[in-house]
Design an enzyme around this catalytic site. Structure first.
Site, PDB file in Angstrom:
ATOM      1  N   VAL A  97       0.877  -1.169   0.000  1.00 19.09           N
ATOM      2  CA  VAL A  97       0.000   0.000   0.000  1.00 19.09           C
ATOM      3  C   VAL A  97       0.914   1.218   0.000  1.00 19.09           C
ATOM      4  CG1 VAL A  97      -1.748   1.305   1.242  1.00 19.09           C
ATOM      5  CG2 VAL A  97      -1.812  -1.208   1.258  1.00 19.09           C
ATOM      6  N   GLU A 169       3.067  -1.576  15.780  1.00 17.99           N
ATOM      7  CA  GLU A 169       2.622  -1.335  17.144  1.00 17.99           C
ATOM      8  C   GLU A 169       1.372  -2.161  17.439  1.00 17.99           C
ATOM      9  OE1 GLU A 169       2.532   2.830  18.222  1.00 17.99           O
ATOM     10  OE2 GLU A 169       4.066   3.309  16.719  1.00 17.99           O
ATOM     11  N   TYR A 170       1.115  -2.371  18.711  1.00 21.54           N
ATOM     12  CA  TYR A 170      -0.031  -3.154  19.183  1.00 21.54           C
ATOM     13  C   TYR A 170       0.009  -4.600  18.699  1.00 21.54           C
ATOM     14  CZ  TYR A 170      -1.623   1.570  20.163  1.00 21.54           C
ATOM     15  OH  TYR A 170      -1.690   2.852  20.611  1.00 21.54           O
ATOM     16  N   MET A 232      10.947   4.453  21.100  1.00 30.57           N
ATOM     17  CA  MET A 232       9.923   5.486  20.923  1.00 30.57           C
ATOM     18  C   MET A 232       9.648   6.167  22.269  1.00 30.57           C
ATOM     19  SD  MET A 232       7.382   3.825  18.062  1.00 30.57           S
ATOM     20  CE  MET A 232       7.087   2.282  18.907  1.00 30.57           C
ATOM     21  N   THR A 233      10.636   6.906  22.724  1.00 29.48           N
ATOM     22  CA  THR A 233      10.593   7.530  24.046  1.00 29.48           C
ATOM     23  C   THR A 233       9.877   8.876  23.980  1.00 29.48           C
ATOM     24  OG1 THR A 233      12.911   8.075  23.525  1.00 29.48           O
ATOM     25  CG2 THR A 233      12.511   6.393  25.194  1.00 29.48           C
ATOM     26  N   TYR A 234       8.586   8.799  23.726  1.00 28.56           N
ATOM     27  CA  TYR A 234       7.706   9.969  23.699  1.00 28.56           C
ATOM     28  C   TYR A 234       6.259   9.494  23.833  1.00 28.56           C
ATOM     29  CZ  TYR A 234       8.575   8.442  18.872  1.00 28.56           C
ATOM     30  OH  TYR A 234       8.801   7.683  17.747  1.00 28.56           O
ATOM     31  N   GLU A 235       5.343  10.448  23.939  1.00 24.13           N
ATOM     32  CA  GLU A 235       3.907  10.191  24.079  1.00 24.13           C
ATOM     33  C   GLU A 235       3.499   9.746  25.475  1.00 24.13           C
ATOM     34  OE1 GLU A 235       1.034  10.498  21.249  1.00 24.13           O
ATOM     35  OE2 GLU A 235       2.541  12.048  21.583  1.00 24.13           O
ATOM     36  N   TRP A 358      10.740  12.164  15.900  1.00 21.06           N
ATOM     37  CA  TRP A 358       9.338  12.059  15.487  1.00 21.06           C
ATOM     38  C   TRP A 358       8.661  13.403  15.780  1.00 21.06           C
ATOM     39  CZ3 TRP A 358       6.413   9.224  12.482  1.00 21.06           C
ATOM     40  CH2 TRP A 358       5.036   9.477  12.477  1.00 21.06           C
TER      41      TRP A 358
END
Length: 374
Positions: A97, A169-170, A232-235, A358
């Site tokens: 895609v 993710e997930y 992914m050290t954010y959020e 990011w």
């Protein structure tokens, strides 16, 4: 280059005189807006940019959607070792895609600037969200994964990519080992064709951490298989969550403390956010949705509302509160030169490879000038 925190009564001209630098350099460094008002507590980068210095003192990657402004990408790309182009997806049958816009111009800019273009692979469903059923089909069906890898190698060779980033993710807990096997299969196939492989990792603090974000990823096995990983050290502060720092340093450090026990630090890239959030108050879970803002925009909001910017010594992040025209309270958390500098300091402390930003859709010059402080 050094950081100066604005005090009451300060002006650009007064600060320039104190540091014996041109006022224009302060304006340029900090993307100040005419007539150059300042907010008390605002962190300014003061000093003249050393154009002879290596703009890539820190090994850096940045994520960008294919609709990024040409101007923003041109400003950013001299600082990037890798550009993660976001993103390609796939179907249940292993067909690709494509991104919403053709990315050939981005790859061309990479080639002109000695930056590696990296294809980011994501398992988005038709609703635009991460789909663990799609992941399950891919990682448990050899025919589907083989078809997808054939398609990926073909498009990467055709377009001129240098590597692939697997951003899943997930992942279901029961698919953990199958996902690791898929990454190992991908690495073998990509290496055969001269490509590198990175894997994005949710910010775990222990091997047995519970939660859909964490249970499907084996830090040790994935770190061993991939050429590099992104933490992914954010959020922590996020759009639908309660107001707090996006990447509080105390939490970031906990993730790194765990990661280096499982993964070679020389393979680890630290995730750094290039955005903040503006929450209206009071926060009501399930109802309040924060507005995503840029770091330069955050400072302008503080200036326009006469807010004093404070700095949280635990999170090592700036924040402020203000009332809008309707009298509604707001709280804003964002990144500035101080919070970025403190994150960069983790690289030599732990021996990490570099950073992954990011994302780079908004131009924040301070993100890159702060490298001179590292």
């Amino acid at each position: 280059m050094e950081i100066y925190v604005v005090r009451p009564g300060d002006s650009v001209d007064r600060i320039a005189q104190e540091f014996s630098v041109p006022a224009e350099s302060i304006i340029w460094n900090n993307q100040l807006v005419f007539p150059y008002p300042l907010a008390v507590g605002q962190a300014l980068l003061v000093g003249e940019y050393d154009e002879t210095a290596d703009p890539r003192r820190i090994d850096a990657g940045g994520y960008a959607y294919t609709y990024i402004s040409n101007w923003v990408l041109q400003q950013t790309i001299p600082f990037l070792n890798r550009l993660f182009i976001f993103s390609y997806g796939f179907t249940l049958e292993g067909a690709l895609v494509y991104p919403p816009k053709d990315e050939s111009w981005m790859i061309g800019l990479c080639q002109e600037n000695g930056t590696m273009p990296v294809l980011t692979l994501t398992p988005f469903g038709s609703d635009g969200r991460f789909n663990n059923n799609l992941i399950h089909q891919l990682v448990t069906n050899d025919a589907v994964s083989s078809q997808l890898l054939d398609n990926l190698v073909s498009i990467m060779q055709q377009k001129g990519y240098g590597g692939i980033d697997i951003d899943f993710e997930y992942i279901l807990a029961e698919d953990r080992d199958a996902f690791t096997a898929f990454v190992e299969k991908t690495v073998e196939r990509m290496h055969e064709n001269g490509f590198v492989v990175s894997v994005a990792l949710a910010p775990k603090t222990s091997a047995d951490q519970k939660g859909l974000l964490y249970e499907g990823k084996d830090y040790g096995a994935l770190g061993n298989a991939a050429d590099e990983v992104l933490l992914m050290t954010y959020e922590w502060g996020y759009k639908h969550g309660p107001p707090m720092a996006v990447a509080p340093l105390n939490m970031v450090r906990r993730v790194v403390d765990y990661a280096v026990t499982e993964i070679d630090p020389a393979k680890i890239n630290l995730g750094v956010p290039n955005y903040g959030y503006d929450w209206s108050l009071p926060f009501v879970r399930g109802e309040t949705e924060a507005r995503t803002i840029g770091n330069v925009e955050a400072v302008q909001i503080a200036i326009q509302n006469g807010a004093e910017i404070r700095f949280d010594d635990v999170a090592r992040s700036p924040y402020f509160e203000y009332l809008d025209e309707s009298g509604t309270g707001h709280v804003v958390w964002f990144e500035d030169a101080r919070s970025i500098r403190d994150k960069y300091a983790l690289l030599p402390e732990y021996g990490l490879k570099g950073i992954g930003v990011w994302q780079i859709m908004r131009w924040f010059r301070g993100m890159w000038l702060t490298e001179q402080l590292a």
